[in-house]
Write an enzyme that holds these catalytic residues in place. Structure first.
Site, PDB file in Angstrom:
ATOM      1  N   GLY A  55     -19.738  40.241  12.175  1.00 45.61           N
ATOM      2  CA  GLY A  55     -18.891  41.263  12.778  1.00 45.61           C
ATOM      3  C   GLY A  55     -17.404  40.997  12.684  1.00 45.61           C
ATOM      4  O   GLY A  55     -16.602  41.778  13.184  1.00 45.61           O
ATOM      5  N   HIS A  56     -16.987  39.901  12.046  1.00 46.48           N
ATOM      6  CA  HIS A  56     -15.556  39.531  12.044  1.00 46.48           C
ATOM      7  C   HIS A  56     -15.138  39.052  10.664  1.00 46.48           C
ATOM      8  O   HIS A  56     -15.008  37.853  10.459  1.00 46.48           O
ATOM      9  CB  HIS A  56     -15.314  38.427  13.069  1.00 46.48           C
ATOM     10  CG  HIS A  56     -13.885  38.289  13.473  1.00 46.48           C
ATOM     11  ND1 HIS A  56     -12.987  37.478  12.811  1.00 46.48           N
ATOM     12  CD2 HIS A  56     -13.192  38.852  14.482  1.00 46.48           C
ATOM     13  CE1 HIS A  56     -11.815  37.531  13.406  1.00 46.48           C
ATOM     14  NE2 HIS A  56     -11.915  38.358  14.425  1.00 46.48           N
ATOM     15  N   PHE A  57     -14.854  39.754   9.799  1.00 42.43           N
ATOM     16  CA  PHE A  57     -14.997  41.191   9.606  1.00 42.43           C
ATOM     17  C   PHE A  57     -15.908  41.372   8.405  1.00 42.43           C
ATOM     18  O   PHE A  57     -15.745  40.644   7.428  1.00 42.43           O
ATOM     19  CB  PHE A  57     -13.632  41.831   9.350  1.00 42.43           C
ATOM     20  CG  PHE A  57     -12.661  41.628  10.482  1.00 42.43           C
ATOM     21  CD1 PHE A  57     -12.745  42.411  11.622  1.00 42.43           C
ATOM     22  CD2 PHE A  57     -11.685  40.644  10.422  1.00 42.43           C
ATOM     23  CE1 PHE A  57     -11.843  42.239  12.661  1.00 42.43           C
ATOM     24  CE2 PHE A  57     -10.793  40.470  11.464  1.00 42.43           C
ATOM     25  CZ  PHE A  57     -10.868  41.258  12.590  1.00 42.43           C
ATOM     26  N   VAL A  62     -13.273  36.549   8.284  1.00 39.88           N
ATOM     27  CA  VAL A  62     -12.230  35.656   8.782  1.00 39.88           C
ATOM     28  C   VAL A  62     -12.775  34.963  10.030  1.00 39.88           C
ATOM     29  O   VAL A  62     -13.331  35.623  10.912  1.00 39.88           O
ATOM     30  CB  VAL A  62     -10.946  36.443   9.135  1.00 39.88           C
ATOM     31  CG1 VAL A  62      -9.904  35.537   9.754  1.00 39.88           C
ATOM     32  CG2 VAL A  62     -10.381  37.143   7.908  1.00 39.88           C
TER      33      VAL A  62
END
EC number: 4.2.1.59
Length: 153
Positions: A55-57, A62
């Site tokens: 989820g990041h990203f 990252v």
């Protein structure tokens, strides 16, 4: 593989003997160098398999800044615990009590090896104050001041 080698390095088994963290929040893979009450260098090998990259990203993975700081805090914990391990009990825990002056200089991405360099600035009334820097390929990624304390639970 042994827990320690001649330069004060510690493998994952030795790390897990001192830190209570486990997957997915154990963010140190190896201690490279250790000078009691002074300095510790460690690494985190960052892979695309880290759960936070979902989820990041998704389109540009990252490592979250808060997890970079957590990995630095764990390195500080290793420095403190390794420095006083002869006096620790099984009920002693190192608590994070503050992070100041946090700055992020470059992203940490899959394939990077995040190096932690942490130093004791001072210990006052049971509070350890550390200077912490994280780098990738010699380039500063993050820096901060970390405060921790050892408590018996």
């Amino acid at each position: 593989m042994s827990e320690r080698d001649a330069q004060g390095a510690t493998d994952i088994e030795g790390i897990m003997n001192l830190l209570p963290h486990r997957y997915p929040l154990l963010l140190i893979d190896r201690v490279l160098d250790f000078q009691p009450h002074e300095h510790l260098a460690s690494i985190k090998n960052v892979t695309i398999n880290e759960p936070f990259f979902v989820g990041h990203f998704p389109q540009k993975p990252v490592m979250p800044g808060v997890l970079i700081l957590e990995s630095l805090a764990q390195a500080c914990g290793m420095l403190a615990f390794k420095s006083v391990q002869d006096t620790l009990t099984d009920n002693d825990v190192l608590y994070l009590v503050g992070i100041d002056k946090a700055r992020f200089k470059r992203p940490v991405q899959p394939g990077d090896q995040l190096r932690h360099d942490v130093s004791v600035r001072r210990v006052t009334r049971g509070i350890w104050i550390f200077e912490a820097r994280g780098s990738v390929d010699g380039e500063l990624a993050a820096e901060c001041e970390i405060r921790c304390t050892v408590r018996t639970v």
